[in-house]
Write a protein that holds these residues in place. Structure first.
Motif, short mmCIF file in Angstrom:
data_model
loop_
_atom_site.label_atom_id
_atom_site.label_comp_id
_atom_site.label_asym_id
_atom_site.label_seq_id
_atom_site.Cartn_x
_atom_site.Cartn_y
_atom_site.Cartn_z
N LEU A 45 38.49 44.79 39.12
CA LEU A 45 39.43 44.06 39.97
C LEU A 45 38.95 42.62 40.05
N PHE A 46 39.86 41.68 39.85
CA PHE A 46 39.46 40.26 39.86
C PHE A 46 40.55 39.41 40.49
N ASP A 47 40.18 38.17 40.88
CA ASP A 47 41.18 37.29 41.49
C ASP A 47 41.86 36.45 40.41
N LYS A 48 42.77 35.58 40.86
CA LYS A 48 43.56 34.85 39.87
C LYS A 48 42.74 33.87 39.04
N ASN A 49 41.55 33.53 39.56
CA ASN A 49 40.65 32.68 38.77
C ASN A 49 39.84 33.50 37.78
N GLY A 50 40.00 34.81 37.84
CA GLY A 50 39.26 35.68 36.92
C GLY A 50 37.93 36.14 37.50
N ALA A 51 37.63 35.75 38.75
CA ALA A 51 36.34 36.15 39.34
C ALA A 51 36.40 37.61 39.80
N PRO A 52 35.44 38.45 39.36
CA PRO A 52 35.43 39.85 39.79
C PRO A 52 35.29 39.95 41.30
#
Ligand code: ADP
Length: 490
Positions: free
Chosen positions: A88-95
């Motif tokens: 699962l990650f945010d829109k910046n790609g950070a897990p």
């Protein structure tokens, strides 16, 4: 500049590799980096998604630099990935949490809670309700890391490894799931070929956190991470599907067995899926040119890992490859090892069965143990083959093999003997990466047909059955008894 290479990323559970192929399909360079698994509590297996990503970038860079490759010479990248592992990650790609690895059973209770829907789930997905697949892992992570609100607002993105890597490689431009990978989530309807609203509601997962699904043979996007020359990403397959493709099992009825940590037997079942019983899964093999090819799959949970156990826990061998010499030395025909250290897969799907050993005598020595452990891998694979034969009604006379333990000639000969079928070991050991190479080469029109690829496929060795029928039947009967007894010990 002339295009000369296709680089395939093989992102596995234990390591990440980048393999540079020339356009004939010959390997020019391999870069490899081990990655870590964390075992935070009993049954849980996690990885750091950032490590999965950084190792991928590192191995591609090494391939380019040490392989003396100019970025302009790269026709495309492709991805073969460990399946089902959930990020699962945010829109910046950070897990937003650790990656839950396919082997992990930490979401078992989420499967137990929805047992009443078992049949609905199997009818739509072709899979069984089991924590190996992604859906219960997503449900667990949303609960455990308090992500429900954020997910409903569209601020949590789900991806299997291929989706996560693609998102980063394309600088957040491509958010896609490859269709074969999507079919391993328990959320994808393999008949209607779309995310399924009912399944999403059973697992309480909002649809806005799922990527768009694309055919395996597609241009998934472009990367400019390695220079300002964009490289297309022209093919993605989950690892077992990739090896089915790399073994050129393009026709209905063709099958392969991969002897890695576990063993995965996949058979191409053509364009029409159906439900199988006896613990066999129906899954999407690949999507090409708007057409889906399906596969059936049987899994042995502990394959080569049993040899690792001999090496790392019992310490009776120093290297996995030593097992062949030990087995050849032993004349013991009585010993049976059931290496069900994490339960049993197809056809039993018995999570609680522990490992057992039967038939120990005064003369039983370490070589006998090694021989019986190798043979167990072959018996487990035969168990899978037998249910495939029953469920499909097909005679199977030949099987293609790959994976680390397929380099063991004793095991391969015994496999041929006990299955009573031809065992064909391919010439290129990297059939997973080769599968994705073939796929990218098709997308880019470097190869124009599956027949052309099939014609070029070579075998290193073909094993033919030598054991007489009486002995084969007696030995297999004993194995079945050993399994029965092992399952009683609870
Ligand atoms: P994975 O892709 O699952 O990491 P690999 O295909 O690399 O696995 O195979 C590694 C497995 O194969 C290990 O479990 C190892 O013990 C086993 N293995 C490797 N070489 C041999 C051999 N010569 N004989 C038996 N087992 C082997």
């Amino acid at each position: 500049m002339e295009k000369k290479y296709i680089i395939v990323i093989d992102q596995g559970t234990t390591s990440t590799r980048a393999i540079a192929f020339n356009l004939k399909g010959e390997i020019c360079y391999i870069a490899q980096k081990e990655i870590h698994c964390l075992y935070p509590f009993d049954g849980a297996v996690e990885q750091d998604a950032n490590e999965i990503l950084s190792s991928t970038i590192e191995v591609i860079k090494e391939c380019i630099e040490k392989g003396n490759i100019y970025v302009r010479e790269i026709a495309s990248l492709g991805i073969a990935n460990q399946r089902e592992t959930t990020i699962l990650f945010d829109k910046n790609g950070a897990p937003l949490c650790p990656a839950i690895v396919w082997q992990s059973k930490q979401s078992q209770s989420y499967c137990d809670k929805i047992k009443d829907y078992e049949n609905v789930i199997q009818n739509k997905t072709g899979l069984i309700l089991n924590p190996y697949f992604s859906a219960s892992k997503i449900a667990y992570l949303l609960d455990h890391y308090n992500l429900h609100e954020k997910a409903k607002n569209g601020d949590v993105l789900f991806g299997n490894v291929e989706t996560f890597l693609l998102y980063h490689l394309t600088n957040k431009k491509s958010y896609y799931s490859e269709i074969g990978n999507a079919s391993r989530t328990l959320l994808f309807n393999i008949y209607e070929k779309k995310w399924d609203e009912e399944l999403l509601s059973i697992f309480n997962i909002p649809k806005c956190m799922l990527p768009e699904v694309k055919d395996s043979k597609s241009i998934f996007g472009y990367t400019t991470l390695f220079s300002n020359v964009p490289i297309p990403i022209a093919g993605i397959l989950g690892d077992q599907q990739a090896s089915l493709f790399g073994q050129t099992c393009f026709n209905e009825g063709e099958l392969k067995n991969t002897y890695g940590t576990g063993c995965f037997l996949l058979m191409n079942i053509g364009k029409t899926p159906r439900r199988y019983n006896q613990g066999l899964l129906t899954t999407i093999a690949w999507g090409m040119d708007k057409e889906i090819t399906y596969a059936l799959e049987g899994s042995v949970l502990i394959g080569g890992a049993a040899i690792q156990w001999l090496r790392d826990e019992l310490k009776i061998i120093q290297k996995s490859s030593e097992s062949e010499e030990c087995a050849l030395k032993s004349k013991d025909e009585e010993l049976y090892v059931v290496p069900s250290f994490v339960g049993l897969g197809t056809p039993y799907w018995d999570n609680d069965c522990k490992g057992s050993v039967f038939g120990i005598r005064r003369s039983t020595n370490k070589d006998a143990f090694v021989k019986a452990t190798l043979e167990a891998i072959a018996y487990e694979s035969k168990d899978v083959l037998e249910v495939i034969k029953e469920e499909t009604g097909k005679e199977i006379t030949s099987i293609q093999v790959d994976g680390g333990a397929s380099s063991n000639n004793y095991l391969m000969q015994f496999q041929s003997d006990i299955m009573n079928c031809e065992v064909k070991k391919s010439y290129v050991k990297e059939s997973t990466a080769l599968g994705v190479f073939y796929l990218c080469a098709l997308t880019l029109n470097i190869f124009t047909s599956l027949e052309e690829i099939k014609k070029a496929h070579r075998y290193e060795k073909i094993f033919v059955p030598m054991m007489d029928e009486k002995k084969r039947n007696e030995k297999y009967k004993k194995w079945k008894l050993a399994i029965k007894c092992a399952r009683m010990f609870k």
